[in-house]
Design a protein around this motif. Sequence first.
Motif, PDB file in Angstrom:
ATOM      1  N   ASN A 258       0.818  -1.203   0.000  1.00  0.00           N
ATOM      2  CA  ASN A 258       0.000   0.000   0.000  1.00  0.00           C
ATOM      3  C   ASN A 258       0.855   1.258   0.000  1.00  0.00           C
ATOM      4  O   ASN A 258       2.012   1.254   0.430  1.00  0.00           O
ATOM      5  CB  ASN A 258      -0.898   0.021   1.239  1.00  0.00           C
ATOM      6  N   LEU A 259       0.250   2.326  -0.482  1.00  0.00           N
ATOM      7  CA  LEU A 259       0.840   3.645  -0.312  1.00  0.00           C
ATOM      8  C   LEU A 259       0.961   3.926   1.183  1.00  0.00           C
ATOM      9  O   LEU A 259       0.084   3.564   1.956  1.00  0.00           O
ATOM     10  CB  LEU A 259      -0.066   4.693  -0.953  1.00  0.00           C
ATOM     11  N   HIS A 260       2.055   4.565   1.586  1.00  0.00           N
ATOM     12  CA  HIS A 260       2.221   4.941   3.004  1.00  0.00           C
ATOM     13  C   HIS A 260       2.314   6.450   3.108  1.00  0.00           C
ATOM     14  O   HIS A 260       3.049   7.093   2.354  1.00  0.00           O
ATOM     15  CB  HIS A 260       3.487   4.329   3.593  1.00  0.00           C
ATOM     16  N   THR A 261       1.554   7.015   4.038  1.00  0.00           N
ATOM     17  CA  THR A 261       1.685   8.435   4.355  1.00  0.00           C
ATOM     18  C   THR A 261       1.891   8.580   5.852  1.00  0.00           C
ATOM     19  O   THR A 261       1.377   7.781   6.636  1.00  0.00           O
ATOM     20  CB  THR A 261       0.435   9.241   3.937  1.00  0.00           C
ATOM     21  N   GLY A 262       2.630   9.598   6.241  1.00  0.00           N
ATOM     22  CA  GLY A 262       2.901   9.785   7.661  1.00  0.00           C
ATOM     23  C   GLY A 262       2.974  11.247   8.051  1.00  0.00           C
ATOM     24  O   GLY A 262       3.421  12.095   7.265  1.00  0.00           O
ATOM     25  N   ILE A 263       2.521  11.544   9.268  1.00  0.00           N
ATOM     26  CA  ILE A 263       2.636  12.873   9.871  1.00  0.00           C
ATOM     27  C   ILE A 263       3.180  12.697  11.276  1.00  0.00           C
ATOM     28  O   ILE A 263       2.667  11.886  12.049  1.00  0.00           O
ATOM     29  CB  ILE A 263       1.274  13.589   9.963  1.00  0.00           C
ATOM     30  N   ILE A 264       4.222  13.435  11.611  1.00  0.00           N
ATOM     31  CA  ILE A 264       4.713  13.528  12.981  1.00  0.00           C
ATOM     32  C   ILE A 264       4.790  15.004  13.316  1.00  0.00           C
ATOM     33  O   ILE A 264       5.492  15.765  12.641  1.00  0.00           O
ATOM     34  CB  ILE A 264       6.097  12.886  13.160  1.00  0.00           C
ATOM     35  N   THR A 265       4.055  15.428  14.345  1.00  0.00           N
ATOM     36  CA  THR A 265       4.049  16.849  14.667  1.00  0.00           C
ATOM     37  C   THR A 265       3.714  17.055  16.135  1.00  0.00           C
ATOM     38  O   THR A 265       3.387  16.112  16.857  1.00  0.00           O
ATOM     39  CB  THR A 265       3.039  17.604  13.782  1.00  0.00           C
ATOM     40  N   TYR A 266       3.804  18.305  16.579  1.00  0.00           N
ATOM     41  CA  TYR A 266       3.381  18.706  17.920  1.00  0.00           C
ATOM     42  C   TYR A 266       2.221  19.684  17.781  1.00  0.00           C
ATOM     43  O   TYR A 266       2.244  20.556  16.907  1.00  0.00           O
ATOM     44  CB  TYR A 266       4.523  19.372  18.692  1.00  0.00           C
ATOM     45  N   VAL A 267       1.198  19.520  18.621  1.00  0.00           N
ATOM     46  CA  VAL A 267       0.054  20.432  18.616  1.00  0.00           C
ATOM     47  C   VAL A 267       0.033  21.201  19.922  1.00  0.00           C
ATOM     48  O   VAL A 267       0.821  20.930  20.834  1.00  0.00           O
ATOM     49  CB  VAL A 267      -1.259  19.653  18.398  1.00  0.00           C
ATOM     50  N   GLU A 268      -0.904  22.179  20.019  1.00  0.00           N
ATOM     51  CA  GLU A 268      -0.815  23.113  21.131  1.00  0.00           C
ATOM     52  C   GLU A 268      -1.228  22.565  22.483  1.00  0.00           C
ATOM     53  O   GLU A 268      -0.714  22.996  23.522  1.00  0.00           O
ATOM     54  CB  GLU A 268      -1.614  24.391  20.838  1.00  0.00           C
ATOM     55  N   ASP A 269      -2.164  21.598  22.506  1.00  0.00           N
ATOM     56  CA  ASP A 269      -2.633  21.123  23.808  1.00  0.00           C
ATOM     57  C   ASP A 269      -3.418  19.827  23.671  1.00  0.00           C
ATOM     58  O   ASP A 269      -3.548  19.271  22.573  1.00  0.00           O
ATOM     59  CB  ASP A 269      -3.498  22.190  24.500  1.00  0.00           C
ATOM     60  N   LEU A 270      -3.954  19.338  24.789  1.00  0.00           N
ATOM     61  CA  LEU A 270      -4.738  18.096  24.790  1.00  0.00           C
ATOM     62  C   LEU A 270      -6.032  18.244  24.002  1.00  0.00           C
ATOM     63  O   LEU A 270      -6.496  17.282  23.383  1.00  0.00           O
ATOM     64  CB  LEU A 270      -5.048  17.671  26.227  1.00  0.00           C
ATOM     65  N   ASP A 271      -6.629  19.427  24.020  1.00  0.00           N
ATOM     66  CA  ASP A 271      -7.863  19.640  23.261  1.00  0.00           C
ATOM     67  C   ASP A 271      -7.631  19.439  21.768  1.00  0.00           C
ATOM     68  O   ASP A 271      -8.492  18.892  21.067  1.00  0.00           O
ATOM     69  CB  ASP A 271      -8.405  21.048  23.518  1.00  0.00           C
ATOM     70  N   LYS A 272      -6.475  19.871  21.270  1.00  0.00           N
ATOM     71  CA  LYS A 272      -6.172  19.675  19.853  1.00  0.00           C
ATOM     72  C   LYS A 272      -5.942  18.199  19.568  1.00  0.00           C
ATOM     73  O   LYS A 272      -6.341  17.697  18.502  1.00  0.00           O
ATOM     74  CB  LYS A 272      -4.936  20.496  19.459  1.00  0.00           C
TER      75      LYS A 272
END
Length: 282
Positions: A258-272
């Motif tokens: 399969n095609l593979h896509t990935g995101i690794i990031t930091y968001v602002e808080d638990l609500d996000k």
Amino acid sequence: MKRTILGLLSLGCILLMGCTQQKVDKVESLRDAYFQIAEKIVNKEEISSKYIKKLLNGYNYKKDEEFKIEGQNIDGSDYIQQPYTFTNGNESLNITYSNFNNEEQIHPLYSLKDEKGETNLAILIPDIENTKMRYMYIANRDNLKDHKDLLEKLDNNEGKWRDVYIKVIDNVCSTNDMDIEDIKNLLGVEYSVSEYPYDEKSSLGLNVVQYIFETDDEMFMVQYIKEKDKIFNVFYNDKNTNTINTVVDNKLIDEKMNLHTGIITYVEDLDKQRELLDYDTY
């Protein structure tokens, strides 16, 4: 010492030493347990062994291998991480106990696997006082539309080369005929190039040609399968937000993959984190 990174690599959950009396009901899901524990960590509330036991009562778990670095604490004692893993259907909750400089801490990691792929949520506790808590979001998918939809939901994915990344991955998932000089003209900087075997043990005899474009703020990598003159991997790192996006066309290697896509990031808080998890799973 990069104890937060070690915490993610170790994956696990600990029954903490302690005897504080806390009233708590068993949670309905490991998702809910993650957010309850995470909120206590953010608010710097004590988490006792009784709290963890009652919260996760009835969920299956296993004790994973202990991780130790001898003499790493400031007083010369060993730095130890003891992970446990709780599971429930397609979700798991991993919290790693550590004794950083004689201070007991836990590092929670929540994982959900479904037909779309896998999502991970974690909190990274700062090494230094007065440093902000960090909230990690990781999403692996095998669908380009899902990948792009999630990128649109992120508030911190606004690097200068973001639009070029979208244009290149759209091409990879359609005609896959974009030349490296076209990409260079879109990015506006020179590249470095290297070549190496895709897999020395493979009988396919394929080679990868790798191009890297880089500034102080961003890094953009494109890998071609030389024999097919097709893009195999697109990797984009926005250094200002510590965001990594990638698309890998595995079908160039094996039609069954399969095609593979990935995101690794930091968001602002638990609500996000909640917002992204709810958006992606409902």
